[in-house]
Design a protein around this motif. Structure first.
Motif, PDB file in Angstrom:
ATOM      1  N   PRO A 243     -39.450 -40.727 -63.209  1.00 41.37           N
ATOM      2  CA  PRO A 243     -39.683 -42.105 -62.529  1.00 41.37           C
ATOM      3  C   PRO A 243     -40.833 -42.951 -63.136  1.00 41.37           C
ATOM      4  CG  PRO A 243     -40.533 -40.359 -61.123  1.00 41.37           C
ATOM      5  CD  PRO A 243     -39.752 -39.658 -62.486  1.00 41.37           C
ATOM      6  N   LYS A 244     -40.807 -44.249 -62.730  1.00 43.48           N
ATOM      7  CA  LYS A 244     -41.906 -45.100 -63.604  1.00 43.48           C
ATOM      8  C   LYS A 244     -42.901 -44.886 -62.542  1.00 43.48           C
ATOM      9  CE  LYS A 244     -42.713 -49.548 -65.440  1.00 43.48           C
ATOM     10  NZ  LYS A 244     -42.033 -50.887 -65.762  1.00 43.48           N
ATOM     11  N   LEU A 245     -44.232 -44.461 -62.890  1.00 39.30           N
ATOM     12  CA  LEU A 245     -45.331 -44.642 -61.930  1.00 39.30           C
ATOM     13  C   LEU A 245     -46.169 -45.666 -62.272  1.00 39.30           C
ATOM     14  CD1 LEU A 245     -45.846 -40.588 -61.811  1.00 39.30           C
ATOM     15  CD2 LEU A 245     -44.749 -41.975 -60.476  1.00 39.30           C
ATOM     16  N   GLN A 246     -46.805 -46.120 -61.130  1.00 33.65           N
ATOM     17  CA  GLN A 246     -47.736 -47.086 -61.246  1.00 33.65           C
ATOM     18  C   GLN A 246     -48.716 -46.831 -60.168  1.00 33.65           C
ATOM     19  OE1 GLN A 246     -45.734 -50.982 -61.850  1.00 33.65           O
ATOM     20  NE2 GLN A 246     -47.366 -51.872 -60.581  1.00 33.65           N
ATOM     21  N   LYS A 247     -49.866 -47.427 -60.509  1.00 37.06           N
ATOM     22  CA  LYS A 247     -51.290 -47.101 -59.657  1.00 37.06           C
ATOM     23  C   LYS A 247     -51.087 -48.248 -58.565  1.00 37.06           C
ATOM     24  CE  LYS A 247     -54.786 -45.099 -61.917  1.00 37.06           C
ATOM     25  NZ  LYS A 247     -54.752 -45.130 -63.508  1.00 37.06           N
ATOM     26  N   ALA A 248     -51.053 -47.572 -57.212  1.00 38.55           N
ATOM     27  CA  ALA A 248     -51.014 -48.273 -55.921  1.00 38.55           C
ATOM     28  C   ALA A 248     -52.491 -48.143 -55.201  1.00 38.55           C
ATOM     29  CB  ALA A 248     -49.862 -47.891 -55.118  1.00 38.55           C
ATOM     30  N   VAL A 249     -52.814 -49.320 -54.605  1.00 39.25           N
ATOM     31  CA  VAL A 249     -54.381 -49.076 -53.854  1.00 39.25           C
ATOM     32  C   VAL A 249     -53.624 -49.367 -52.352  1.00 39.25           C
ATOM     33  CG1 VAL A 249     -56.339 -50.457 -53.286  1.00 39.25           C
ATOM     34  CG2 VAL A 249     -54.978 -50.648 -55.613  1.00 39.25           C
ATOM     35  N   ILE A 250     -54.160 -48.248 -51.821  1.00 36.24           N
ATOM     36  CA  ILE A 250     -53.960 -48.089 -50.245  1.00 36.24           C
ATOM     37  C   ILE A 250     -55.098 -48.411 -49.263  1.00 36.24           C
ATOM     38  CG2 ILE A 250     -52.983 -46.661 -48.484  1.00 36.24           C
ATOM     39  CD1 ILE A 250     -51.570 -45.375 -51.117  1.00 36.24           C
ATOM     40  N   LEU A 251     -55.204 -48.957 -48.374  1.00 37.12           N
ATOM     41  CA  LEU A 251     -56.481 -49.131 -47.439  1.00 37.12           C
ATOM     42  C   LEU A 251     -56.358 -48.095 -46.525  1.00 37.12           C
ATOM     43  CD1 LEU A 251     -58.545 -51.532 -46.850  1.00 37.12           C
ATOM     44  CD2 LEU A 251     -56.957 -52.675 -45.217  1.00 37.12           C
ATOM     45  N   LEU A 252     -57.676 -47.638 -46.143  1.00 37.60           N
ATOM     46  CA  LEU A 252     -57.802 -46.495 -45.225  1.00 37.60           C
ATOM     47  C   LEU A 252     -58.383 -46.904 -44.112  1.00 37.60           C
ATOM     48  CD1 LEU A 252     -59.154 -43.598 -47.536  1.00 37.60           C
ATOM     49  CD2 LEU A 252     -56.777 -44.028 -46.634  1.00 37.60           C
ATOM     50  N   ASP A 253     -59.577 -47.879 -44.274  1.00 36.52           N
ATOM     51  CA  ASP A 253     -60.557 -48.049 -43.248  1.00 36.52           C
ATOM     52  C   ASP A 253     -60.750 -49.638 -43.255  1.00 36.52           C
ATOM     53  OD1 ASP A 253     -62.280 -48.421 -41.167  1.00 36.52           O
ATOM     54  OD2 ASP A 253     -63.459 -46.849 -41.883  1.00 36.52           O
ATOM     55  N   ASN A 254     -60.505 -50.217 -42.313  1.00 41.11           N
ATOM     56  CA  ASN A 254     -60.718 -51.892 -42.505  1.00 41.11           C
ATOM     57  C   ASN A 254     -61.821 -52.492 -41.426  1.00 41.11           C
ATOM     58  OD1 ASN A 254     -59.287 -51.699 -39.933  1.00 41.11           O
ATOM     59  ND2 ASN A 254     -57.348 -52.977 -40.776  1.00 41.11           N
ATOM     60  N   SER A 255     -62.503 -51.465 -40.967  1.00 41.33           N
ATOM     61  CA  SER A 255     -63.791 -52.144 -40.322  1.00 41.33           C
ATOM     62  C   SER A 255     -64.816 -52.161 -41.711  1.00 41.33           C
ATOM     63  CB  SER A 255     -64.503 -51.033 -39.378  1.00 41.33           C
ATOM     64  OG  SER A 255     -64.805 -49.858 -40.282  1.00 41.33           O
ATOM     65  N   ASP A 256     -65.422 -53.617 -41.663  1.00 43.45           N
ATOM     66  CA  ASP A 256     -65.936 -53.959 -42.808  1.00 43.45           C
ATOM     67  C   ASP A 256     -67.716 -53.877 -42.599  1.00 43.45           C
ATOM     68  OD1 ASP A 256     -65.304 -57.615 -42.464  1.00 43.45           O
ATOM     69  OD2 ASP A 256     -65.644 -56.012 -40.775  1.00 43.45           O
ATOM     70  N   HIS A 257     -68.145 -52.800 -41.993  1.00 43.89           N
ATOM     71  CA  HIS A 257     -69.649 -52.906 -42.201  1.00 43.89           C
ATOM     72  C   HIS A 257     -69.999 -52.407 -43.742  1.00 43.89           C
ATOM     73  CE1 HIS A 257     -68.920 -48.760 -41.366  1.00 43.89           C
ATOM     74  NE2 HIS A 257     -68.193 -49.216 -40.437  1.00 43.89           N
ATOM     75  N   ASP A 258     -71.037 -52.284 -44.064  1.00 43.31           N
ATOM     76  CA  ASP A 258     -71.680 -52.116 -45.720  1.00 43.31           C
ATOM     77  C   ASP A 258     -70.635 -52.502 -46.632  1.00 43.31           C
ATOM     78  OD1 ASP A 258     -69.729 -50.128 -45.208  1.00 43.31           O
ATOM     79  OD2 ASP A 258     -70.875 -48.468 -46.366  1.00 43.31           O
ATOM     80  N   LEU A 259     -70.165 -53.512 -46.674  1.00 46.21           N
ATOM     81  CA  LEU A 259     -69.481 -53.982 -47.677  1.00 46.21           C
ATOM     82  C   LEU A 259     -70.263 -55.226 -48.450  1.00 46.21           C
ATOM     83  CD1 LEU A 259     -65.907 -53.771 -46.837  1.00 46.21           C
ATOM     84  CD2 LEU A 259     -67.335 -52.305 -48.304  1.00 46.21           C
ATOM     85  N   THR A 260     -70.213 -55.476 -49.664  1.00 51.55           N
ATOM     86  CA  THR A 260     -70.475 -56.685 -50.216  1.00 51.55           C
ATOM     87  C   THR A 260     -69.707 -57.809 -49.934  1.00 51.55           C
ATOM     88  OG1 THR A 260     -69.367 -56.496 -52.323  1.00 51.55           O
ATOM     89  CG2 THR A 260     -71.630 -55.613 -52.362  1.00 51.55           C
ATOM     90  N   PRO A 261     -69.883 -59.070 -49.882  1.00 49.93           N
ATOM     91  CA  PRO A 261     -69.062 -59.990 -49.678  1.00 49.93           C
ATOM     92  C   PRO A 261     -67.754 -59.988 -50.553  1.00 49.93           C
ATOM     93  CG  PRO A 261     -71.180 -61.124 -49.906  1.00 49.93           C
ATOM     94  CD  PRO A 261     -71.335 -59.535 -50.176  1.00 49.93           C
ATOM     95  N   ARG A 262     -67.862 -59.692 -51.840  1.00 45.54           N
ATOM     96  CA  ARG A 262     -66.901 -59.508 -52.954  1.00 45.54           C
ATOM     97  C   ARG A 262     -65.937 -58.323 -52.365  1.00 45.54           C
ATOM     98  NH1 ARG A 262     -63.476 -61.555 -55.136  1.00 45.54           N
ATOM     99  NH2 ARG A 262     -62.817 -61.095 -57.275  1.00 45.54           N
ATOM    100  N   GLN A 263     -66.528 -57.201 -52.024  1.00 45.52           N
ATOM    101  CA  GLN A 263     -65.738 -56.052 -51.401  1.00 45.52           C
ATOM    102  C   GLN A 263     -65.131 -56.422 -50.350  1.00 45.52           C
ATOM    103  OE1 GLN A 263     -68.571 -53.212 -51.318  1.00 45.52           O
ATOM    104  NE2 GLN A 263     -68.303 -52.422 -53.341  1.00 45.52           N
ATOM    105  N   LYS A 264     -65.564 -57.322 -49.211  1.00 41.66           N
ATOM    106  CA  LYS A 264     -65.061 -57.612 -48.108  1.00 41.66           C
ATOM    107  C   LYS A 264     -63.654 -58.533 -48.322  1.00 41.66           C
ATOM    108  CE  LYS A 264     -68.855 -57.819 -44.919  1.00 41.66           C
ATOM    109  NZ  LYS A 264     -69.671 -58.866 -44.349  1.00 41.66           N
ATOM    110  N   GLU A 265     -63.889 -59.371 -49.515  1.00 40.21           N
ATOM    111  CA  GLU A 265     -62.917 -60.240 -49.581  1.00 40.21           C
ATOM    112  C   GLU A 265     -61.551 -59.489 -50.187  1.00 40.21           C
ATOM    113  OE1 GLU A 265     -64.078 -63.655 -51.873  1.00 40.21           O
ATOM    114  OE2 GLU A 265     -62.422 -63.126 -53.334  1.00 40.21           O
ATOM    115  N   ILE A 266     -61.834 -58.301 -51.053  1.00 40.75           N
ATOM    116  CA  ILE A 266     -60.859 -57.603 -51.444  1.00 40.75           C
ATOM    117  C   ILE A 266     -60.096 -56.922 -50.096  1.00 40.75           C
ATOM    118  CG2 ILE A 266     -60.141 -55.360 -53.096  1.00 40.75           C
ATOM    119  CD1 ILE A 266     -62.511 -56.694 -54.785  1.00 40.75           C
ATOM    120  N   VAL A 267     -61.037 -56.344 -49.354  1.00 39.93           N
ATOM    121  CA  VAL A 267     -60.450 -55.535 -48.390  1.00 39.93           C
ATOM    122  C   VAL A 267     -59.275 -56.431 -47.646  1.00 39.93           C
ATOM    123  CG1 VAL A 267     -61.006 -54.265 -46.281  1.00 39.93           C
ATOM    124  CG2 VAL A 267     -62.020 -53.711 -48.186  1.00 39.93           C
TER     125      VAL A 267
END
Ligand code: ADP
Ligand code: ZN
Ligand code: ZN
Length: 822
Positions: free
Chosen positions: A209-233
Motif C-alpha cells: 500500500p502507498k503510505l502517506q503521513k496523516a495529521v490527526i487532532l487529539l485535543d482541541n482546547s486551545d490554551h498554551d498555543l501560539t497564534p500560528r499553532q492555534k490557526e493550524i489546529v
C-alpha cells in the motif's frame, strides 16, 4: 509438479469455504493454476506443514527453475495414482489469502466453460494486472554466509555468493540470480541447505500500500498555543480533525517543524496512513434526486420492488431520463449496505456519466477500466474487497469487479458492441456474464437502451419497462434524409449536400453547435454506385461484398466474407452502367479538411480515436466543446454514446451507407442503433434539434425506420429476416478465427478444419473465408462460421481435436456468440 486433466479445458473449481473445507486437515496436496504463458493445466503441489491453504489463495510455487504466482484451486487428500509423491514439489508461500467473494469462482468457471477458455485466462481478465506473478522470491546471505567461512561448496554456489556480496544488502531476486548464473537453482538450494543463504518472498510490489503521513487532532482546547499553532489546529478541526500532512502544510503555509511543536505539546499525532490510488475526478457540485416523471416513477417502483434475481429491459428513448432512474434505484441500496455495478460501453462517455454519479453519490463512486494506471486499478480493485457499499462504473471487464455485496448490475447502452470482447480470449460478452452474475448474486440486472439489442428485445423472463417520452416532453428531433444521388445528378460533387452546407452555415451565423458523424472502418468496405445506389452483394449470402485491395498493382477484388464467393471489381455499375462505381470510406481527417476548405470560419473539434488517445483527452475535448469553443464536433462512433449536451441543435451524418452495407448480418441492426443514437444527441435542450442524414439509398427500410424513430417496425422487420436465415437471436453462432504469418498454411488449415467439421455436421458451416481485412500485423486471417439451429449448442465439436489439426504456426481462436464477423 504434475499435470492433471491435460486434455480438459474445463476445470472444476471448489468455492472457498466449500465442501473441501472439512477435509482441510487431511489435505496435503493442492492443485494450482500456474501463471505462466501457455500453461493452462493444473499442477499438483505439496502443502508444507506450516502453511494453511484454501482454494482461492494466491500462492508462490516453484515452476521449472523459477518461482511463479498461481491460484490454489482444489485441495487433494491423496496424490494422483500415477504420480510418485517424491516428485511433487512444495508450495513456497501464500502470497494473499481469501481474495474472492463467494460465488466468484463459480462465475469465472462458467465463463471458462462457456467460452472454451482455460480458467487461468479468465482469471487474468478478472484480476487487475500484476496481481499474479509479481510476487518475487528473493535470496539473501545469512550472517553465516557473510562471514565467508572456508569449506567446500560447489562452484555455482560460490558464484552466487560472489554475486550477492556485490550488493550492500547481499540480496537479489531469484530471477536476477538465474539470469546471471547458469543452473543457479541447485546452487541456491545448496546455500540454503548449508545455512549460508535464506530465501524469502517479497509480496507483489503493487500490493504494497502507498503510505502517506496523516495529521490527526487529539485535543482541541486551545490554551498554551501560539497564534500560528492555534490557526493550524483550527484548520485541522474544521477539516474534521484529520488531514494529509502535505495538504495541511500547503493549506497553512507552514513547516514540519511547526507541526512537530504541536506533536510535542500533545495536540496532534502524525502517523503513516494508507492512501489508495484511485482515479479522482474534478470536484463536482452536489446534486439531488429529481422528481420523476410518471414513466420514470413507474420504472423505479417496479425495479425497487424486485427481489432475488430478475432482469429488466429499460427501453427509454434518447433523453428520456434513464440515468435518473439508475441513480434513484441505486440510492436505497447503498443504505442497505449493498453495492452497484454500472457498465458503460466506452471510456469516451464515462466522464459525463461519472460526473453525474459523483454529483449524486460523491466518493462512493469509483471508476474501473483499462485506461487507469496499474496502481489505480489495483487499489480500486482491492478496496472493493472491503465490502464498503459503493458504485463501480466501468467498461466490460468491470463485470468481474469483486464486489462482495452486490445489489444491482446496470448495463447502460446494453446494445453496444463494445461489451463484447473479440480478442484475446475469453471472447466474453459482458451482458451474458452480467446475467450469470446477477443469477449467482440473486440481484437485479437492468439493461438500458434507446435501441435494445434484438437479443434483449426477444428475451423472455424479463420485465419490460418503457420510457417513451423525452424529459419535459421535448420532441425527438425531426430527421431529414438527403438523397446523395440527386445531389450528384444536380452537379454537387462535395461530400456535403446543399442542405447540410446550409445548416452548417447557419450554425456559424446563429452561434449554435452541432455534431457531425462520420462512419469509419478499416481498409476495405462495400462498393456502391454513386449514380443509382446499387450495392454489389453476394449471390449466396445476402450480405454486401467487401472491397479488397491487397497491394499496389494487384487486381481489385470483391469478396463475400461468409462463403468466400469472389469476383473482380467491375468497371461499370451492373445495374445502370455508370462508371461512378466506388468503394466507400472517408475518415474524420478527410472530412475535417474538407470542412476547413469550405467553411473556413467554422471552428471544429475532431473527436475520434486519434485525438482522444491520451488520458483525460475525452474530458478535455468535451469540456472545450461544452464551453462553446467550437461550433462543430466531428467524430466517429464515440459521438453516438451517451453525450448529453443541451446546446447541440444540429446533427449531421455524412454517409449513412458506410454503416448499412457492411458485410455482416448485423449491419441493419447496427445502422439503426447508431443512427438513432447519434440523432438522439440533437435537441436535448431548450432549442429544438434537427438531424440531417445523407445517403445513397434513402428508400432503405432502415433509413425509413430511423426517420420515423420507429424501433418496433425496425425490430419486427429485422427479426423476420433473422428467423428465416437462422441468425441470432434465433440461431447461435461460433466463429473460428485462424491466423498465421504464412498465407498458404492458414488457408490450408482452415480448409482441413472445415472438412473435419463437415463430417460431424450438426450445424451449418459457412466458409472457410478470408477475414475482411485479410492481413493484419502481417498475419493472414481466415475464418469459419458455425451456425447452430437451436437456442442451445446440442453437439458442439470437440475443440481439442480441432485444435490438434492446427500446426504450431497457425493460431485458432474460438469466438462464441461473435459480434464482429468481419
Ligand atoms: P437518457 O439517459 O435516457 O438519455 P438522461 O438521464 O441523460 O436521459 O436525461 C436527459 C436529461 O434530462 C438530463 O440532463 C437529466 O438530468 C434530465 N432529467 C432526467 N430526469 C429528469 C426529471 N425527472 N426531471 C428533470 N430533468 C430530468
Ligand atoms: Zn448504377
Ligand atoms: Zn457469400
Amino acid at each position: 509438479m504434475y499435470t492433471v486433466n491435460a486434455k480438459s479445458s474445463v476445470i472444476a473449481v471448489a468455492e472457498p469455504g466449500g465442501s473441501y473445507q472439512s477435509q482441510t486437515t487431511l489435505s496435503q496436496w493442492v492443485e494450482v493454476l500456474v501463471d505462466c504463458p501457455g500453461c493452462s493445466d493444473l499442477f499438483t503441489y505439496k502443502i508444507p506443514e506450516h502453511l494453511q491453504i484454501k482454494p482461492g489463495d494466491i500462492l508462490s510455487v516453484p515452476f521449472g527453475g523459477t518461482q511463479v504466482g498461481g491460484v490454489a484451486i482444489r485441495l487433494l487428500t491423496q496424490t494422483p495414482a500415477d504420480l510418485p509423491p517424491e516428485k511433487i514439489r512444495e508450495v513456497e508461500d501464500v502470497v494473499s489469502e481469501g481474495f474472492f467473494p463467494s460465488g466468484y469462482w463459480t462465475l469465472l468457471n462458467r465463463v471458462a466453460s462457456y467460452y472454451y477458455t482455460p480458467l487461468i485466462q479468465v482469471i487474468r481478465v478478472a484480476l487487475p494486472p500484476g496481481l499474479l506473478g509479481k510476487s518475487q522470491r528473493r535470496l539473501r546471505l545469512t550472517p553465516l554466509g557473510k562471514e565467508n567461512i572456508p569449506g567446500y561448496i560447489s562452484p555455482t554456489a560460490q558464484q552466487i555468493i560472489t554475486l550477492l556480496e556485490k550488493t550492500p544488502t547481499a540480496d537479489y531476486s531469484y530471477h536476477y540470480i538465474q539470469q546471471k548464473i547458469k543452473a543457479a537453482y541447485r546452487g541456491i538450494r545448496e546455500l540454503i541447505r548449508l545455512g549460508l543463504a535464506e530465501n524469502y518472498l517479497e509480496p507483489p510490489r503493487l500490493t504494497q500500500p502507498k503510505l502517506q503521513k496523516a495529521v490527526i487532532l487529539l485535543d482541541n482546547s486551545d490554551h498554551d498555543l501560539t497564534p500560528r499553532q492555534k490557526e493550524i489546529v483550527e484548520v485541522l478541526r474544521r477539516q474534521g480533525g484529520e488531514m494529509w500532512q502535505n495538504e495541511l502544510l500547503q493549506l497553512c503555509s507552514t513547516s514540519t517543524s511547526t507541526l512537530k511543536a504541536l506533536v510535542d505539546k500533545g495536540y496532534i499525532i502524525i502517523e503513516e496512513k494508507e492512501i489508495l490510488r484511485r482515479e479522482t475526478g474534478p470536484a463536482i457540485a452536489g446534486d439531488w434526486a429529481k422528481s420523476l416523471t410518471p414513466a420514470q416513477n413507474h420504472a423505479l417502483e417496479t425495479i425497487t420492488s424486485l427481489t432475488g434475481f430478475s432482469k429488466v429491459l429499460l427501453h427509454g428513448i434518447t433523453g428520456s431520463g434513464k440515468t435518473e432512474v439508475y441513480l434513484q434505484a441505486i440510492s436505497p441500496l447503498l443504505e442497505q449496505g449493498k453495492s452497484a455495478l454500472v457498465l458503460v460501453p466506452e471510456i469516451g462517455l464515462t466522464p459525463q456519466l461519472t460526473d453525474r454519479f459523483r454529483a449524486r453519490f460523491g466518493n462512493k463512486v469509483h471508476v474501473y477500466h483499462s485506461a487507469l494506471s496499474d496502481g489505480e486499478r489495483y487499489d480500486t480493485w482491492r478496496q472493493m474487497l472491503t465490502g464498503e457499499p459503493q458504485i463501480i462504473i466501468g467498461t466490460r471487464s468491470a463485470i468481474f469487479a469483486p464486489l462482495p455485496n452486490l445489489g444491482l448490475i446496470i448495463l447502460d447502452e446494453e446494445h453496444d458492441s463494445s461489451f463484447k470482447q473479440d480478442a484475446p480470449i475469453p471472447t466474453y460478452h459482458a451482458r451474458t456474464v452480467a446475467q450469470w452474475r446477477a443469477e449467482l448474486e440473486h440481484c437485479t440486472l437492468i439493461l438500458g437502451s434507446a435501441t435494445p439489442s434484438l437479443e434483449s428485445w426477444v428475451s423472455r423472463n424479463q420485465q419490460y419497462l418503457s420510457l417513451p417520452e423525452r424529459i419535459h416532453s421535448r420532441p425527438l428531433p425531426p430527421v431529414e434524409i438527403v438523397d446523395m444521388r440527386q445531389e450528384l445528378k444536380e452537379g454537387n460533387r462535395s461530400i456535403f449536400s446543399r442542405k447540410l452546407q446550409n445548416a452548417l452555415q447557419q450554425l456559424e451565423a446563429k452561434q449554435q453547435q452541432g455534431i457531425l458523424f462520420i462512419h469509419r472502418r478499416g481498409h476495405s468496405t462495400f462498393v456502391s454506385c454513386r449514380s443509382c445506389g446499387y450495392v454489389l452483394e453476394c449471390p449466396h449470402c445476402d450480405v454486401s461484398l467487401a472491397y479488397h485491395h491487397v497491394e499496389e498493382g494487384a487486381p481489385e477484388l470483391l469478396r463475400c466474407h461468409y462463403c468466400n464467393y469472389g469476383r473482380l471489381h467491375p468497371p461499370h455499375c451492373p445495374e445502370c452502367g455508370s462508371p461512378y462505381l466506388k468503394f466507400f470510406g472517408s475518415g474524420t481527417q478527410r472530412v475535417a479538411q474538407e470542412l476547413t476548405k469550405q467553411f473556413p470560419q467554422l471552428k471544429i473539434i475532431r473527436f475520434d480515436s486519434d485525438t482522444t488517445s491520451t488520458k483525460g483527452s475525452h474530458r478535455h475535448l468535451l469540456t472545450k466543446f461544452a464551453n462553446g469553443e467550437a461550433h462543430l464536433l466531428v467524430g466517429t462512433q464515440m459521438l453516438t454514446k451517451g453525450l448529453d449536451l443541451p446546446q447541440v441543435t444540429l446533427v449531421g451524418v455524412v454517409a449513412a451507407d458506410g454503416l448499412l452495407h457492411l458485410s455482416d448480418y448485423r449491419a441493419n441492426e447496427r445502422t439503426f442503433q447508431t443512427l438513432t443514437q447519434v440523432a438522439g444527441r440533437a435537441g436535448r435542450g431548450e432549442d429544438p434539434g434537427r438531424v440531417i442524414i445523407q445517403t445513397y439509398t434513402p428508400e432503405h427500410p432502415i433509413i425509413e425506420a430511423v426517420q420515423k424513430h420507429d424501433y418496433q417496425s425496425f425490430a419486427e422487420e429485422e427479426l423476420k429476416q433473422r428467423q428465416t436465415l437462422n441468425y441470432p437471436p434465433y440461431g447461435r453462432l461460433i466463429l473460428l478465427r485462424l491466423s498465421s504469418l504464412d498465407p498458404i498454411q492458414v488457408q490450408n488449415t482452415a480448409q482441413i478444419i472445415a472438412t473435419f467439421l463437415q463430417d460431424k455436421a450438426e450445424f451449418e458451416i459457412l466458409g472457410p473465408a478470408p477475414a475482411n481485412i485479410l492481413r493484419v500485423a502481417n498475419r493472414y486471417r481466415w475464418q469459419i462460421l458455425l451456425k447452430f439451429a437451436a437456442d442451445s449448442l446440442p453437439n458442439i465439436p470437440d475443440w481439442i481435436e480441432v485444435r490438434s489439426l492446427c500446426p504450431n504456426s497457425v493460431s485458432l481462436t474460438i469466438d462464441v456468440d461473435p459480434i464482429n464477423i468481419m
